[in-house]
Each structure stands twice: as structure tokens, then as C-alpha cells.
Design an enzyme around this catalytic site. Sequence first.
Site, PDB file in Angstrom:
ATOM      1  N   ASN A   9     -33.174 -24.851 -41.706  1.00  0.00           N
ATOM      2  CA  ASN A   9     -33.084 -25.848 -42.776  1.00  0.00           C
ATOM      3  C   ASN A   9     -34.150 -26.899 -42.478  1.00  0.00           C
ATOM      4  OD1 ASN A   9     -32.444 -27.815 -44.602  1.00  0.00           O
ATOM      5  ND2 ASN A   9     -30.502 -28.404 -43.643  1.00  0.00           N
ATOM      6  N   LYS A  11     -35.056 -29.315 -44.201  1.00  0.00           N
ATOM      7  CA  LYS A  11     -34.753 -30.627 -44.802  1.00  0.00           C
ATOM      8  C   LYS A  11     -36.013 -31.167 -45.498  1.00  0.00           C
ATOM      9  CE  LYS A  11     -31.349 -31.293 -41.221  1.00  0.00           C
ATOM     10  NZ  LYS A  11     -30.318 -32.142 -40.700  1.00  0.00           N
ATOM     11  N   HIS A  95     -24.242 -28.972 -48.043  1.00  0.00           N
ATOM     12  CA  HIS A  95     -24.636 -29.516 -46.744  1.00  0.00           C
ATOM     13  C   HIS A  95     -24.067 -30.928 -46.602  1.00  0.00           C
ATOM     14  CE1 HIS A  95     -27.156 -31.116 -43.530  1.00  0.00           C
ATOM     15  NE2 HIS A  95     -27.403 -29.862 -43.192  1.00  0.00           N
ATOM     16  N   GLU A  97     -25.262 -33.579 -45.590  1.00  0.00           N
ATOM     17  CA  GLU A  97     -26.143 -34.658 -46.079  1.00  0.00           C
ATOM     18  C   GLU A  97     -26.044 -34.783 -47.604  1.00  0.00           C
ATOM     19  OE1 GLU A  97     -29.739 -33.401 -44.096  1.00  0.00           O
ATOM     20  OE2 GLU A  97     -28.798 -33.866 -42.174  1.00  0.00           O
ATOM     21  N   GLU A 167     -20.494 -26.668 -39.846  1.00  0.00           N
ATOM     22  CA  GLU A 167     -21.413 -27.673 -39.319  1.00  0.00           C
ATOM     23  C   GLU A 167     -20.663 -28.987 -39.106  1.00  0.00           C
ATOM     24  OE1 GLU A 167     -25.767 -26.690 -40.174  1.00  0.00           O
ATOM     25  OE2 GLU A 167     -25.043 -27.907 -41.833  1.00  0.00           O
ATOM     26  N   SER A 212     -27.255 -29.175 -33.994  1.00  0.00           N
ATOM     27  CA  SER A 212     -28.028 -29.318 -32.756  1.00  0.00           C
ATOM     28  C   SER A 212     -28.130 -28.020 -31.952  1.00  0.00           C
ATOM     29  CB  SER A 212     -27.460 -30.457 -31.900  1.00  0.00           C
ATOM     30  OG  SER A 212     -27.549 -31.688 -32.597  1.00  0.00           O
TER      31      SER A 212
HETATM   32  C1  PEP Z   1     -28.569 -28.892 -40.351  1.00  0.00           C
HETATM   33  O1  PEP Z   1     -29.219 -29.739 -40.935  1.00  0.00           O
HETATM   34  O2  PEP Z   1     -27.974 -28.031 -41.006  1.00  0.00           O
HETATM   35  C2  PEP Z   1     -28.539 -28.929 -38.889  1.00  0.00           C
HETATM   36  C3  PEP Z   1     -27.708 -28.128 -38.272  1.00  0.00           C
HETATM   37  O3  PEP Z   1     -29.392 -29.808 -38.259  1.00  0.00           O
HETATM   38  P1  PEP Z   1     -29.674 -29.893 -36.669  1.00  0.00           P
HETATM   39  O4  PEP Z   1     -29.868 -28.494 -36.158  1.00  0.00           O
HETATM   40  O5  PEP Z   1     -30.928 -30.721 -36.565  1.00  0.00           O
HETATM   41  O6  PEP Z   1     -28.492 -30.556 -36.052  1.00  0.00           O
END
Ligand code: PEP
Length: 254
Positions: A9, A11, A95, A97, A167, A212
Amino acid sequence: MRNRLVAGNWKMHGSRAQNRALLDGLVHGLRDRRGVEAAVCVPYPYLAEVAAQLAGTPLAWGAQNASEHAQGAYTGEVSAAMLAEFGCRYVIVGHSERRQLFGEDDARVAAKFAAVRARGLLPILCVGESLAERDRGQTEGVVARQLHAVLDAEGASALAHAVLAYEPVWAIGTGRTATPDQAQAVHAFLRARVAERDGKVAGGLRILYGGSVKAANAGALFAMPDIDGGLIGGASLVAEEFLAIVGAAAQQRT
Ligand code: PEP
């Protein structure tokens, strides 16, 4: 056996030059990779160029969002039909966000899921609890509510053509990962909720972990029986990291 998926992703990151270099590195590194599917979910303006660069390669691509509407006076929105026209395979839906920063509630996420499915694209439906919700012992209640919003609206059979991603919000972009046991517990819980409706769909459903994930922790997460790959944010912007994560997913399948 469920085919692993590692989806990046991006972003709101990238530029045409950066994308080309990153995709060159990924395609080169993925040449000998078997038993695992890899995809990148890129910002809208780059979709056509990325599609052209990835044509004939093993790397799939997707979008990070889509409108719940088919067409019309929705300034700034992009429909699933538009994405399908370019050969898009995956669309991230719900997501955290989008839920937190853009006010997408469960009903809207379910409508987006339906719109994406209606065009034959594969939604990657994201669910996850905040830190406060986890601390209050509400993790299962929150992810069940988010999952059931889609299950109730679309039925379990819709998940036969979708991917689920757990997530935890507290792990996204924070450097703090759920432990493999914490993630496995939620993944097993989610699969059991789907199995209550349809055991076959639940058995075939790919449930990704996101939050992460890095090369250093991917192997331990992917060793868990209900973790079928990852949704990768920050680490998907670095070719070596993303390839190492894909490699960790492939290893668990040999
Ligand atoms: C995400 O945005 O779906 C995500 C898991 O970000 P990160 O791996 O940076 O935590």
C-alpha cells in the site's frame, strides 16, 4: 492450500521516476518467486502508467480506494468501473486511514465493497481496532462489527472473491507490530466468524496481516496458520524490504 498474497500500500507516496525505479527492482526480484502472489496498490494518477509497466510481469496492481457510486456528480471520486477499465485487480476498502481521516463508516465500507465486487475486482477489506479499543478488551467486538457489516450486506459468498486484512490501528505506521500470537488470535477469530456462515468460503479466505510488517518480522507472522500474507505500507516503498517480505511468504509455502 491458500495462495499467499503480499500487497503493498503505497499510500500517498511516489513520483513517476520513483515508481519506475521501484517497480523495476520489484519485477526483477520477483522473477523466480513462486507460490506467492505480490501486488502494489498505487495512487490513482499512476495507475495507467503502472499498469503498462507491469503488463506481462508477475506483479499485480490495485487501487487504494473506490467510490461506492457507479457514476455521477461525485467530484473527486473514482469508480470501480474506471479502475476495471485499466485492468486493476485489487482495491483496498475500509483502510483505517479512510475510516479515521475521511469518516468512512461500516455502511459506507460495505457499499464500497459491493461496488468493487460488482465490477469483478477483488476488495481487500481492512478491519482493525484502535489501541484504546484493545486496551478496553474490545478487539473482537470491533473487528466482528466491521466484518459483519459486509457479511450481512453481501453474504458470505461475496468473501469467496475478496481478501480480508487485519490491521490493528495501533500497529499501522508506528513501528509497533502485533506479536504473531496476537495476530493469529484475531485471524482465527475472523475466520471462525466467516465459517459460521460458510465453512468452505472461510477455509479459502486469505486473511492478511498489516501493521509495521518488515523483512525482520514477516517470517514469524507468516508462520502462523491463519496468516496468509501481508498488507505492507512503509516497507513496500523499498524494493529490497518488500522482496524480502514476499520471500518470507514464499518460504512458508515450501
Ligand atoms: C498499511 O497502511 O496498510 C500499513 C500496514 O502500513 P505500515 O506497514 O506502514 O504499518
